[in-house]
Structure formats: structure tokens, C-alpha cells
Design a protein around this motif. Sequence first.
Motif, PDB file in Angstrom:
ATOM      1  N   SER A  57     -51.847   1.076  -9.662  1.00  0.00           N
ATOM      2  CA  SER A  57     -52.182   1.224  -8.348  1.00  0.00           C
ATOM      3  C   SER A  57     -51.155   2.188  -7.248  1.00  0.00           C
ATOM      4  CB  SER A  57     -51.830  -0.141  -7.590  1.00  0.00           C
ATOM      5  OG  SER A  57     -51.709  -0.091  -5.999  1.00  0.00           O
ATOM      6  N   LEU A  58     -51.775   3.418  -6.945  1.00  0.00           N
ATOM      7  CA  LEU A  58     -50.855   4.411  -6.166  1.00  0.00           C
ATOM      8  C   LEU A  58     -50.408   3.882  -5.068  1.00  0.00           C
ATOM      9  CD1 LEU A  58     -53.349   7.747  -6.759  1.00  0.00           C
ATOM     10  CD2 LEU A  58     -51.256   6.898  -8.223  1.00  0.00           C
ATOM     11  N   ARG A  59     -50.864   2.868  -4.104  1.00  0.00           N
ATOM     12  CA  ARG A  59     -50.541   2.346  -3.206  1.00  0.00           C
ATOM     13  C   ARG A  59     -49.120   1.476  -3.420  1.00  0.00           C
ATOM     14  NH1 ARG A  59     -55.687  -0.332   0.183  1.00  0.00           N
ATOM     15  NH2 ARG A  59     -56.732   1.684   0.413  1.00  0.00           N
ATOM     16  N   SER A  60     -48.990   1.108  -4.553  1.00  0.00           N
ATOM     17  CA  SER A  60     -47.868   0.262  -5.020  1.00  0.00           C
ATOM     18  C   SER A  60     -46.509   1.137  -4.947  1.00  0.00           C
ATOM     19  CB  SER A  60     -47.790  -0.203  -6.407  1.00  0.00           C
ATOM     20  OG  SER A  60     -47.804   0.483  -7.255  1.00  0.00           O
ATOM     21  N   PHE A  61     -46.391   2.369  -4.837  1.00  0.00           N
ATOM     22  CA  PHE A  61     -45.491   3.146  -4.659  1.00  0.00           C
ATOM     23  C   PHE A  61     -44.651   3.034  -3.276  1.00  0.00           C
ATOM     24  CE2 PHE A  61     -47.323   4.709  -8.540  1.00  0.00           C
ATOM     25  CZ  PHE A  61     -46.292   5.140  -9.237  1.00  0.00           C
ATOM     26  N   GLY A  62     -45.363   2.664  -2.481  1.00  0.00           N
ATOM     27  CA  GLY A  62     -45.005   2.593  -0.949  1.00  0.00           C
ATOM     28  C   GLY A  62     -44.710   3.854  -0.436  1.00  0.00           C
ATOM     29  N   THR A  63     -45.056   4.967  -0.839  1.00  0.00           N
ATOM     30  CA  THR A  63     -44.722   6.349  -0.317  1.00  0.00           C
ATOM     31  C   THR A  63     -45.581   7.484  -1.056  1.00  0.00           C
ATOM     32  OG1 THR A  63     -42.942   7.904   0.363  1.00  0.00           O
ATOM     33  CG2 THR A  63     -42.738   6.803  -1.916  1.00  0.00           C
ATOM     34  N   VAL A  64     -45.519   8.521  -0.581  1.00  0.00           N
ATOM     35  CA  VAL A  64     -46.368   9.694  -1.446  1.00  0.00           C
ATOM     36  C   VAL A  64     -45.696  10.007  -2.677  1.00  0.00           C
ATOM     37  CG1 VAL A  64     -47.177  11.963  -1.123  1.00  0.00           C
ATOM     38  CG2 VAL A  64     -47.131  10.489   0.945  1.00  0.00           C
ATOM     39  N   ILE A  65     -46.458  10.282  -3.502  1.00  0.00           N
ATOM     40  CA  ILE A  65     -46.196  10.669  -4.856  1.00  0.00           C
ATOM     41  C   ILE A  65     -46.574  12.249  -4.701  1.00  0.00           C
ATOM     42  CG2 ILE A  65     -46.564  10.578  -7.377  1.00  0.00           C
ATOM     43  CD1 ILE A  65     -47.933   8.142  -7.086  1.00  0.00           C
ATOM     44  N   ASP A  66     -45.557  13.173  -5.212  1.00  0.00           N
ATOM     45  CA  ASP A  66     -45.676  14.537  -5.080  1.00  0.00           C
ATOM     46  C   ASP A  66     -46.438  14.865  -6.244  1.00  0.00           C
ATOM     47  OD1 ASP A  66     -45.434  17.205  -4.691  1.00  0.00           O
ATOM     48  OD2 ASP A  66     -43.696  17.258  -5.986  1.00  0.00           O
ATOM     49  N   GLY A  67     -47.807  15.402  -5.966  1.00  0.00           N
ATOM     50  CA  GLY A  67     -48.845  15.380  -6.962  1.00  0.00           C
ATOM     51  C   GLY A  67     -49.909  14.595  -7.250  1.00  0.00           C
ATOM     52  N   GLY A  68     -49.591  13.272  -6.650  1.00  0.00           N
ATOM     53  CA  GLY A  68     -50.551  12.317  -6.441  1.00  0.00           C
ATOM     54  C   GLY A  68     -50.701  11.732  -8.085  1.00  0.00           C
ATOM     55  N   ALA A  69     -52.086  11.383  -8.424  1.00  0.00           N
ATOM     56  CA  ALA A  69     -52.481  10.762  -9.589  1.00  0.00           C
ATOM     57  C   ALA A  69     -52.216  11.778 -10.732  1.00  0.00           C
ATOM     58  CB  ALA A  69     -53.863  10.255  -9.547  1.00  0.00           C
ATOM     59  N   ASP A  70     -52.494  13.265 -10.357  1.00  0.00           N
ATOM     60  CA  ASP A  70     -52.304  14.220 -11.264  1.00  0.00           C
ATOM     61  C   ASP A  70     -50.901  13.893 -11.880  1.00  0.00           C
ATOM     62  OD1 ASP A  70     -54.831  15.629 -11.995  1.00  0.00           O
ATOM     63  OD2 ASP A  70     -54.651  16.019  -9.737  1.00  0.00           O
ATOM     64  N   ALA A  71     -49.887  13.955 -11.010  1.00  0.00           N
ATOM     65  CA  ALA A  71     -48.403  14.011 -11.322  1.00  0.00           C
ATOM     66  C   ALA A  71     -48.199  12.989 -12.487  1.00  0.00           C
ATOM     67  CB  ALA A  71     -47.529  13.845 -10.082  1.00  0.00           C
ATOM     68  N   ILE A  72     -48.774  11.684 -12.335  1.00  0.00           N
ATOM     69  CA  ILE A  72     -48.487  10.658 -13.252  1.00  0.00           C
ATOM     70  C   ILE A  72     -49.052  11.033 -14.684  1.00  0.00           C
ATOM     71  CG2 ILE A  72     -48.875   8.336 -13.707  1.00  0.00           C
ATOM     72  CD1 ILE A  72     -48.960   7.552 -10.896  1.00  0.00           C
ATOM     73  N   LEU A  73     -50.256  11.596 -14.611  1.00  0.00           N
ATOM     74  CA  LEU A  73     -50.956  11.879 -15.917  1.00  0.00           C
ATOM     75  C   LEU A  73     -50.249  13.128 -16.569  1.00  0.00           C
ATOM     76  CD1 LEU A  73     -54.640  11.982 -14.759  1.00  0.00           C
ATOM     77  CD2 LEU A  73     -53.575  10.270 -16.470  1.00  0.00           C
ATOM     78  N   ASP A  74     -49.726  13.995 -15.752  1.00  0.00           N
ATOM     79  CA  ASP A  74     -49.093  15.001 -16.348  1.00  0.00           C
ATOM     80  C   ASP A  74     -47.769  14.781 -16.813  1.00  0.00           C
ATOM     81  OD1 ASP A  74     -51.051  17.153 -15.664  1.00  0.00           O
ATOM     82  OD2 ASP A  74     -50.332  17.556 -13.950  1.00  0.00           O
ATOM     83  N   ALA A  75     -47.165  13.796 -16.195  1.00  0.00           N
ATOM     84  CA  ALA A  75     -45.534  13.500 -16.648  1.00  0.00           C
ATOM     85  C   ALA A  75     -45.707  12.733 -18.049  1.00  0.00           C
ATOM     86  CB  ALA A  75     -45.114  12.323 -15.538  1.00  0.00           C
ATOM     87  N   LEU A  76     -46.943  12.038 -18.180  1.00  0.00           N
ATOM     88  CA  LEU A  76     -46.826  11.101 -19.440  1.00  0.00           C
ATOM     89  C   LEU A  76     -47.389  12.464 -20.635  1.00  0.00           C
ATOM     90  CD1 LEU A  76     -48.710   8.029 -18.069  1.00  0.00           C
ATOM     91  CD2 LEU A  76     -46.900   8.003 -19.353  1.00  0.00           C
ATOM     92  N   LEU A  77     -48.337  13.168 -20.110  1.00  0.00           N
ATOM     93  CA  LEU A  77     -49.062  14.213 -21.277  1.00  0.00           C
ATOM     94  C   LEU A  77     -47.727  14.789 -21.670  1.00  0.00           C
ATOM     95  CD1 LEU A  77     -52.662  14.980 -19.534  1.00  0.00           C
ATOM     96  CD2 LEU A  77     -51.876  13.813 -21.415  1.00  0.00           C
ATOM     97  N   SER A  78     -47.067  15.424 -20.592  1.00  0.00           N
ATOM     98  CA  SER A  78     -45.483  16.417 -20.939  1.00  0.00           C
ATOM     99  C   SER A  78     -44.886  15.751 -21.950  1.00  0.00           C
ATOM    100  CB  SER A  78     -44.920  16.757 -19.544  1.00  0.00           C
ATOM    101  OG  SER A  78     -44.319  15.756 -19.091  1.00  0.00           O
TER     102      SER A  78
END
Length: 274
Positions: A26-47
Motif C-alpha cells: 500500500s503506497l498510501r501506508s507511507f503517509g508521505t510521498v515516495i521519491d520515485g513512487g512505486a518504481d523506487a520500491i521495485l528498483d531498490a529491491l532489484l538493485s
Amino acid sequence: MILGEHLATAISCLHLTNRSVMLHTSLRSFGTVIDGGADAILDALLSRGCTVMTPAFTEPQFGVSAPVDMRPARNGVDHTAPPVSDTVPEVDPYRVDCGLINPALGLLPAVLVGRDDAVRGRHPLNSFAAIGPESAEIIDVQSPDDVYGPIRELADRDGVILLIGVGHDCMTALHLAEQRSGRRMFQRWARDVDGAVRMVEVGSCSAGFPKLEPVLGPLAQSVMVGASRWRAFPARQAIAVAAATIAAQQNITHCPDAGCLLCRHAIAGGPLDS
């Protein structure tokens, strides 16, 4: 704002590096903006060498009504309730490159499916999609008659189920635990590649899965990222514990709706042979 370094720290704390991860977010669960959005989460795991898998369900888009000769009993469907149509609607067969996804799954699965290197399963209603070094091996085991093959494969590879700001009702792997507890999967209907209607495996109601928290909670490692609680469960162990718990107490997965037909039929064992 949630930065890449915050995501990287969480991944390290949960020991996810080089592992296959089944992700519910749930992106809303962060309570604030994620720099890069959903792609940032995927990229962090893939990296960090992860393979990332998510549900990529398309039941609204590719499901059809049940033909009169394909209606097993105790299948979570009341065929006596009006309206019952004997006409199967014309719906195109599912394709892995259709690009469609159930919007209820959220933004991140849609972003994953849209990536050029994503691999998607062959199930017309409940496909999974993955990206990363083990994606093809995990996804290729799925078929219309083996809906949860990718979860089984991920667990066999010492994979992790990662809940990001969501509860056990989003934990799709618990449907595999239901199956291992002795329940048969429900059957639904979709068109095959040749246009003929066939039955395919799908899961049951998941609204009662939070009742498994007492046995699953102790298995999780947890970390906070902003206002979002991340919980990582060892997939093989979580599925085994849940399966044993359900087998010993079938009613534990019943949702709050006392009249839920899906829960009643699942607890009774699932569909009967025609």
C-alpha cells in the motif's frame, strides 16, 4: 519524503538481499510521498539482487459466466440465484502481454506488469508477474490448473513474503496454505487460447486471514519506513504453519460475514467432482 536510502535500509534490515520476494504493497501506508513512487520500491529491491513477484489478477477482464455443464457443487457460487444465464459472454482469451490488471490490486503491480522485462503467468484470471533474476523460473510453473505454482516455487527457493503497509487479508500465499490444509481450490471460467471455455483454479475469501496473526506474527521481521510497517515472512515456514493451523481448525479462516458462501464452501473442503 521517503528516499531511496530509507528503502535500502529497510531491505538490509529485513535481510532481503538476493532473495525472491512476494510483494503486497500500500503506497498510501507511507503517509508521505515516495521519491520515485512505486518504481523506487521495485528498483531498490532489484538493485540488491531480489526477484520481485506480485499478483497480476485479471478476473474482471477475462472471467466468463459458467456454462450449464461446468457448474460443480460447493464451488462458492449460488447458481440458483437469479439471474442465471445460459449464454457465455464473448470475451477474448487472456494473453500474457495484454497489459491489463485488476485495478483493486493497486499501483505497484500495474507498474511491475508494465515493465519490459516483467514475466507474467499463463493463468487467465489469477496470473502472477515477476521481475528479476529468478522471475522466469518462478513464473513459468504457473498454469490454469496450478494457480499457486509460483508461490510454491518462491517458497522452495527460500523466498520471502513482504507485506508493506497491508494485513494478512492481502497475503495471497495463504490460499496455498488452504490448499495444503486439504481444501480444493474453487473453479471459475475463462476462455482458452482456442476460444473454448474452460474451468481454472482460483482462491477463496481472504477477509478472515487476519485471524492467523497469532501464529504468523511471531515469524515476521518488522521495520518502519515512514508510517508504513514492513513485515517479512519466510514463505516456506509461513505457509506450513498456516496450513497446519487451518487443517486443525478449519473455521479459523471464516470472514466476519456469517453468510459468506465462499467461506462456507471452502471450509467444507471446496468443490465436489461433477
